[in-house]
Structures are given as C-alpha cells and as structure tokens.
Design a protein around this motif. Structure first.
Motif, PDB file in Angstrom:
ATOM      1  N   ASN A  13       0.861  -1.183   0.000  1.00  9.56           N
ATOM      2  CA  ASN A  13       0.000   0.000   0.000  1.00  9.56           C
ATOM      3  C   ASN A  13       0.892   1.225   0.000  1.00  9.56           C
ATOM      4  N   GLY A  14       0.808   2.027  -1.046  1.00 16.55           N
ATOM      5  CA  GLY A  14       1.657   3.203  -1.166  1.00 16.55           C
ATOM      6  C   GLY A  14       0.941   4.487  -0.836  1.00 16.55           C
ATOM      7  N   HIS A  15       1.725   5.537  -0.716  1.00 22.40           N
ATOM      8  CA  HIS A  15       1.220   6.900  -0.490  1.00 22.40           C
ATOM      9  C   HIS A  15       0.411   7.018   0.788  1.00 22.40           C
ATOM     10  N   VAL A  16       0.824   6.272   1.802  1.00 18.70           N
ATOM     11  CA  VAL A  16       0.193   6.361   3.111  1.00 18.70           C
ATOM     12  C   VAL A  16       1.298   6.705   4.115  1.00 18.70           C
ATOM     13  N   PRO A  17       1.269   7.874   4.714  1.00 18.11           N
ATOM     14  CA  PRO A  17       2.318   8.228   5.670  1.00 18.11           C
ATOM     15  C   PRO A  17       2.328   7.283   6.873  1.00 18.11           C
ATOM     16  N   VAL A  18       3.508   6.840   7.254  1.00 24.34           N
ATOM     17  CA  VAL A  18       3.689   5.968   8.411  1.00 24.34           C
ATOM     18  C   VAL A  18       4.268   6.834   9.528  1.00 24.34           C
ATOM     19  N   LYS A  19       3.577   6.891  10.641  1.00 25.03           N
ATOM     20  CA  LYS A  19       3.980   7.758  11.753  1.00 25.03           C
ATOM     21  C   LYS A  19       5.042   7.056  12.597  1.00 25.03           C
ATOM     22  N   VAL A  20       6.252   7.001  12.060  1.00 23.25           N
ATOM     23  CA  VAL A  20       7.367   6.331  12.714  1.00 23.25           C
ATOM     24  C   VAL A  20       7.660   6.966  14.067  1.00 23.25           C
ATOM     25  N   LYS A  21       7.569   8.278  14.144  1.00 29.49           N
ATOM     26  CA  LYS A  21       7.900   8.957  15.407  1.00 29.49           C
ATOM     27  C   LYS A  21       6.928   8.590  16.530  1.00 29.49           C
ATOM     28  N   GLU A  22       5.766   8.027  16.167  1.00 23.82           N
ATOM     29  CA  GLU A  22       4.804   7.554  17.169  1.00 23.82           C
ATOM     30  C   GLU A  22       4.899   6.040  17.365  1.00 23.82           C
ATOM     31  N   LEU A  33       1.247  -7.255   4.875  1.00 23.65           N
ATOM     32  CA  LEU A  33       0.905  -5.898   4.436  1.00 23.65           C
ATOM     33  C   LEU A  33       2.108  -5.006   4.686  1.00 23.65           C
ATOM     34  N   ILE A  34       2.549  -4.327   3.639  1.00 27.94           N
ATOM     35  CA  ILE A  34       3.678  -3.419   3.752  1.00 27.94           C
ATOM     36  C   ILE A  34       3.221  -2.050   3.251  1.00 27.94           C
ATOM     37  N   ILE A  35       3.361  -1.070   4.127  1.00 28.93           N
ATOM     38  CA  ILE A  35       2.942   0.290   3.774  1.00 28.93           C
ATOM     39  C   ILE A  35       4.188   1.093   3.445  1.00 28.93           C
ATOM     40  N   ILE A  36       4.211   1.663   2.255  1.00 25.12           N
ATOM     41  CA  ILE A  36       5.338   2.497   1.845  1.00 25.12           C
ATOM     42  C   ILE A  36       4.791   3.843   1.412  1.00 25.12           C
ATOM     43  N   ASP A  37       5.629   4.812   1.410  1.00 19.30           N
ATOM     44  CA  ASP A  37       5.227   6.115   0.897  1.00 19.30           C
ATOM     45  C   ASP A  37       6.462   6.830   0.383  1.00 19.30           C
ATOM     46  N   GLY A  38       6.232   7.712  -0.537  1.00 15.67           N
ATOM     47  CA  GLY A  38       7.313   8.513  -1.086  1.00 15.67           C
ATOM     48  C   GLY A  38       7.471   9.788  -0.296  1.00 15.67           C
ATOM     49  N   GLY A  39       7.524   9.693   1.009  1.00 16.42           N
ATOM     50  CA  GLY A  39       7.460  10.839   1.913  1.00 16.42           C
ATOM     51  C   GLY A  39       8.567  11.856   1.805  1.00 16.42           C
ATOM     52  N   PHE A  40       9.159  12.024   0.639  1.00 13.81           N
ATOM     53  CA  PHE A  40      10.157  13.075   0.480  1.00 13.81           C
ATOM     54  C   PHE A  40       9.526  14.449   0.641  1.00 13.81           C
ATOM     55  N   CYS A  41       8.216  14.520   0.486  1.00 15.26           N
ATOM     56  CA  CYS A  41       7.522  15.798   0.643  1.00 15.26           C
ATOM     57  C   CYS A  41       7.716  16.287   2.079  1.00 15.26           C
ATOM     58  N   LYS A  42       8.348  17.433   2.197  1.00 16.37           N
ATOM     59  CA  LYS A  42       8.688  17.980   3.515  1.00 16.37           C
ATOM     60  C   LYS A  42       7.457  18.168   4.405  1.00 16.37           C
ATOM     61  N   ALA A  43       6.294  18.378   3.801  1.00 13.56           N
ATOM     62  CA  ALA A  43       5.073  18.597   4.576  1.00 13.56           C
ATOM     63  C   ALA A  43       4.744  17.404   5.471  1.00 13.56           C
ATOM     64  N   GLY A  52      10.125   8.917   4.399  1.00  9.38           N
ATOM     65  CA  GLY A  52       9.429   7.897   3.626  1.00  9.38           C
ATOM     66  C   GLY A  52      10.174   6.589   3.497  1.00  9.38           C
ATOM     67  N   TYR A  53       9.564   5.680   2.742  1.00  8.21           N
ATOM     68  CA  TYR A  53      10.090   4.336   2.539  1.00  8.21           C
ATOM     69  C   TYR A  53      10.177   4.014   1.057  1.00  8.21           C
ATOM     70  N   THR A  54      11.104   3.128   0.741  1.00  4.11           N
ATOM     71  CA  THR A  54      11.190   2.537  -0.588  1.00  4.11           C
ATOM     72  C   THR A  54      11.261   1.030  -0.402  1.00  4.11           C
ATOM     73  N   LEU A  55      10.428   0.297  -1.120  1.00  2.00           N
ATOM     74  CA  LEU A  55      10.452  -1.162  -1.074  1.00  2.00           C
ATOM     75  C   LEU A  55      11.252  -1.657  -2.272  1.00  2.00           C
ATOM     76  N   ILE A  56      12.219  -2.506  -1.998  1.00  2.00           N
ATOM     77  CA  ILE A  56      13.043  -3.083  -3.058  1.00  2.00           C
ATOM     78  C   ILE A  56      12.741  -4.571  -3.118  1.00  2.00           C
ATOM     79  N   SER A  57      12.302  -5.006  -4.291  1.00  2.00           N
ATOM     80  CA  SER A  57      11.996  -6.416  -4.510  1.00  2.00           C
ATOM     81  C   SER A  57      12.913  -6.931  -5.603  1.00  2.00           C
ATOM     82  N   ASN A  58      13.598  -8.035  -5.329  1.00  2.00           N
ATOM     83  CA  ASN A  58      14.419  -8.643  -6.367  1.00  2.00           C
ATOM     84  C   ASN A  58      14.286 -10.163  -6.274  1.00  2.00           C
TER      85      ASN A  58
END
Length: 131
Positions: A13-22, A33-43, A52-58
């Motif tokens: 599931n992408g584009h869902v912010p993960v509240k790591v600090k909490e 279930l793996i939640i990733i997001d491209g959280g480079f957005c400073k907001a 954010g996170y990047t999932l690497i599958s190989n």
C-alpha cells in the motif's frame, strides 16, 4: 479477498504516511501488508518523523529502506549527496526467484503444456494433418 498465495503474497500500500515517530511500523499483518510512501515531501516529515520508505523487490527477496529527513532535498539532489537510509531485510529466500515463480510464469507453463499435448496428439495421429 486479494487471492494471495499465502506463503509468498503481500499487499503493498503506497502513499500512506507511516507515523514512525509515534512507533508505527510499515510492516503489518504478520508481514503480509507493507505500507510504503514517497514521503520526500517535507510537509509530511513532521507527521512521520522520516522522509518515507522505498520497497526493493528482487529475485532474492524484499528489502525496505527507511529514508531519513535531510535539510534540503533539492540541494542534496543537485549536489549528488547521499540521502541517509536505514535498510531492513523483510524476506530473504535461499534461492533466486524466476519468471516461473510468478502468476505469469504459471500461465506460460500451462500454455507450454497445452502445446506439448497438442504435439503428442498430432504425433500419435489423433489430430490429422491439414493441407
């Protein structure tokens, strides 16, 4: 509901912010279930505590990169600086996966089997030669 192969399937599931600090983890449902997001957005940085996170599958498995916030992403990219990331291996297989291990690979194998059986039927005279 998603027709997952229980041993190997995942829902990403992408584009869902993960509240790591909490204390929230991007990996849920016993790793299915793996939640990733491209959280480079400073907001989102204040909300998540990371960039954010990047999932690497190989062919050997799955790895999750947790990107740390940096002062200025635009300047970091211009200067070709590394953005710090923490790597976590989620799954590591003891073999390399191939196309045969995928849903498409199974479909291709079925087609190969059908062609093989047609060839045998032709060779045994069950299918007449057409002119």
């Amino acid at each position: 509901e998603f027709s997952l192969k229980t041993k190997r399937g995942h829902i990403i599931n992408g584009h869902v912010p993960v509240k790591v600090k909490e204390g929230e983890s991007p990996v849920k449902a016993n790793g299915k279930l793996i939640i990733i997001d491209g959280g480079f957005c400073k907001a989102y940085h204040k909300k998540t505590g990371i960039a954010g996170y990047t999932l690497i599958s190989n062919s050997r498995g799955l790895r999750l990169l947790e990107h740390q916030s940096c002062a200025n992403i635009k300047e970091s990219l211009k200067a070709n600086q590394d953005i710090e990331s923490v790597s976590c291996t989620l799954e590591l297989q003891n073999y390399h996966s191939s196309t045969a291990d995928t849903d498409l690979g199974e479909e291709i194998q079925c087609q190969i089997n059908d062609i093989y059986h047609l060839m045998l039927a032709y060779q045994n005279g069950l299918i007449p030669e057409q002119s």
